[in-house]
Design a protein around this motif. Structure first.
Motif, PDB file in Angstrom:
ATOM      1  N   TRP A   1       0.852  -1.195   0.000  1.00 51.80           N
ATOM      2  CA  TRP A   1       0.000   0.000   0.000  1.00 51.80           C
ATOM      3  C   TRP A   1       0.884   1.240   0.000  1.00 51.80           C
ATOM      4  N   GLU A   2       0.467   2.271  -0.714  1.00 48.97           N
ATOM      5  CA  GLU A   2       1.224   3.511  -0.728  1.00 48.97           C
ATOM      6  C   GLU A   2       0.995   4.292   0.564  1.00 48.97           C
ATOM      7  N   ASP A   3      -0.191   4.205   1.100  1.00 51.98           N
ATOM      8  CA  ASP A   3      -0.569   5.033   2.253  1.00 51.98           C
ATOM      9  C   ASP A   3      -0.900   4.173   3.468  1.00 51.98           C
ATOM     10  N   GLU A   4      -1.142   4.852   4.530  1.00 54.09           N
ATOM     11  CA  GLU A   4      -1.642   4.182   5.725  1.00 54.09           C
ATOM     12  C   GLU A   4      -3.139   3.956   5.538  1.00 54.09           C
ATOM     13  N   ILE A   5      -3.688   3.051   6.279  1.00 56.92           N
ATOM     14  CA  ILE A   5      -5.117   2.769   6.185  1.00 56.92           C
ATOM     15  C   ILE A   5      -5.895   4.007   6.616  1.00 56.92           C
ATOM     16  N   PHE A   6      -6.921   4.348   5.821  1.00 55.51           N
ATOM     17  CA  PHE A   6      -7.779   5.480   6.159  1.00 55.51           C
ATOM     18  C   PHE A   6      -8.501   5.201   7.471  1.00 55.51           C
ATOM     19  N   ALA A   7      -8.864   6.268   8.131  1.00 58.39           N
ATOM     20  CA  ALA A   7      -9.686   6.119   9.330  1.00 58.39           C
ATOM     21  C   ALA A   7     -11.004   5.474   8.924  1.00 58.39           C
ATOM     22  N   ASP A   8     -11.567   4.668   9.817  1.00 59.96           N
ATOM     23  CA  ASP A   8     -12.809   3.950   9.501  1.00 59.96           C
ATOM     24  C   ASP A   8     -13.914   4.897   9.044  1.00 59.96           C
ATOM     25  N   GLY A   9     -14.029   6.043   9.678  1.00 55.31           N
ATOM     26  CA  GLY A   9     -15.064   7.010   9.304  1.00 55.31           C
ATOM     27  C   GLY A   9     -14.898   7.473   7.868  1.00 55.31           C
ATOM     28  N   PHE A  10     -13.648   7.659   7.449  1.00 57.17           N
ATOM     29  CA  PHE A  10     -13.366   8.111   6.092  1.00 57.17           C
ATOM     30  C   PHE A  10     -13.752   7.040   5.080  1.00 57.17           C
ATOM     31  N   GLN A  11     -13.409   5.784   5.398  1.00 56.68           N
ATOM     32  CA  GLN A  11     -13.766   4.683   4.507  1.00 56.68           C
ATOM     33  C   GLN A  11     -15.285   4.546   4.413  1.00 56.68           C
ATOM     34  N   LEU A  12     -15.962   4.692   5.535  1.00 58.29           N
ATOM     35  CA  LEU A  12     -17.427   4.607   5.526  1.00 58.29           C
ATOM     36  C   LEU A  12     -18.027   5.730   4.698  1.00 58.29           C
ATOM     37  N   GLU A  13     -17.453   6.918   4.829  1.00 57.49           N
ATOM     38  CA  GLU A  13     -17.963   8.053   4.053  1.00 57.49           C
ATOM     39  C   GLU A  13     -17.787   7.805   2.559  1.00 57.49           C
ATOM     40  N   ILE A  14     -16.629   7.297   2.167  1.00 61.59           N
ATOM     41  CA  ILE A  14     -16.381   6.983   0.755  1.00 61.59           C
ATOM     42  C   ILE A  14     -17.370   5.918   0.288  1.00 61.59           C
ATOM     43  N   ARG A  15     -17.569   4.886   1.092  1.00 64.88           N
ATOM     44  CA  ARG A  15     -18.509   3.821   0.744  1.00 64.88           C
ATOM     45  C   ARG A  15     -19.922   4.371   0.593  1.00 64.88           C
ATOM     46  N   ASP A  16     -20.318   5.252   1.529  1.00 67.06           N
ATOM     47  CA  ASP A  16     -21.659   5.859   1.461  1.00 67.06           C
ATOM     48  C   ASP A  16     -21.814   6.708   0.208  1.00 67.06           C
ATOM     49  N   LEU A  17     -20.776   7.492  -0.107  1.00 71.38           N
ATOM     50  CA  LEU A  17     -20.834   8.321  -1.308  1.00 71.38           C
ATOM     51  C   LEU A  17     -20.934   7.470  -2.568  1.00 71.38           C
ATOM     52  N   LYS A  18     -20.186   6.378  -2.608  1.00 71.73           N
ATOM     53  CA  LYS A  18     -20.258   5.487  -3.765  1.00 71.73           C
ATOM     54  C   LYS A  18     -21.636   4.841  -3.858  1.00 71.73           C
ATOM     55  N   SER A  19     -22.200   4.473  -2.718  1.00 74.94           N
ATOM     56  CA  SER A  19     -23.557   3.899  -2.720  1.00 74.94           C
ATOM     57  C   SER A  19     -24.561   4.921  -3.220  1.00 74.94           C
ATOM     58  N   SER A  20     -24.413   6.171  -2.772  1.00 77.65           N
ATOM     59  CA  SER A  20     -25.311   7.237  -3.231  1.00 77.65           C
ATOM     60  C   SER A  20     -25.160   7.454  -4.730  1.00 77.65           C
ATOM     61  N   LEU A  21     -23.924   7.456  -5.186  1.00 75.11           N
ATOM     62  CA  LEU A  21     -23.678   7.628  -6.614  1.00 75.11           C
ATOM     63  C   LEU A  21     -24.305   6.485  -7.407  1.00 75.11           C
ATOM     64  N   ASN A  22     -24.154   5.270  -6.924  1.00 77.49           N
ATOM     65  CA  ASN A  22     -24.762   4.117  -7.597  1.00 77.49           C
ATOM     66  C   ASN A  22     -26.277   4.248  -7.628  1.00 77.49           C
ATOM     67  N   ALA A  23     -26.869   4.683  -6.519  1.00 76.11           N
ATOM     68  CA  ALA A  23     -28.327   4.851  -6.466  1.00 76.11           C
ATOM     69  C   ALA A  23     -28.786   5.918  -7.455  1.00 76.11           C
ATOM     70  N   VAL A  24     -28.043   7.006  -7.533  1.00 80.18           N
ATOM     71  CA  VAL A  24     -28.393   8.083  -8.472  1.00 80.18           C
ATOM     72  C   VAL A  24     -28.235   7.591  -9.912  1.00 80.18           C
ATOM     73  N   THR A  25     -27.194   6.836 -10.172  1.00 84.54           N
ATOM     74  CA  THR A  25     -26.971   6.288 -11.515  1.00 84.54           C
ATOM     75  C   THR A  25     -28.110   5.353 -11.909  1.00 84.54           C
TER      76      THR A  25
END
Length: 128
Positions: free
Chosen positions: A49-73
């Motif tokens: 991995w290039e980076d350290e693991i993201f904070a859990d909240g950050f990963q959840l936010e990214i996952r939520d945004l991707k889910s929202s994007l998928n729902a909108v699509t």
């Protein structure tokens, strides 16, 4: 996984420059990593991995945004299908209206002609 250009190069255990990717998996969305450039059957298995693991909240936010994007699509695609269906229905209804108008014009001409003849006969009869 999508490959992208690298700003810093790393070498794998084979001694060649490792490929640089961005993860698209649900568990590590957006994380950058390096992987041996050779095909899987000849690979040294290098992975880092290039980076350290993201904070859990950050990963959840990214996952939520991707889910929202998928729902909108999905909703957008459904609306596109509805629009296509409505346009087809509109063309069909317009064709029906045109046919009905054509069917109405002919009897109207007969009625107008009949009235003209009636008025002509009536006028001739009155003039006698």
């Amino acid at each position: 996984m999508s490959q992208s250009s690298t700003s810093s190069q790393r070498r794998c255990r084979c001694g060649i420059i490792a490929n640089y990717f961005t993860s698209t998996t649900p568990s590590n969305p957006g994380r950058k990593f390096y992987k041996c450039a050779r095909p899987k059957n000849n690979s040294c298995g290098y992975f880092d991995w290039e980076d350290e693991i993201f904070a859990d909240g950050f990963q959840l936010e990214i996952r939520d945004l991707k889910s929202s994007l998928n729902a909108v699509t999905i909703e957008r695609d459904k609306l596109r299908e509805k629009l296509i269906d409505m346009e087809a229905m509109n063309k069909f209804e317009a064709a029906k209206v045109k046919k009905l108008e054509e069917r109405v014009v002919q009897p109207m001409m007969v009625i107008i002609g009949s009235w003209a003849m009636f008025v002509g006969f009536f006028a001739a009869w009155i003039m006698k």
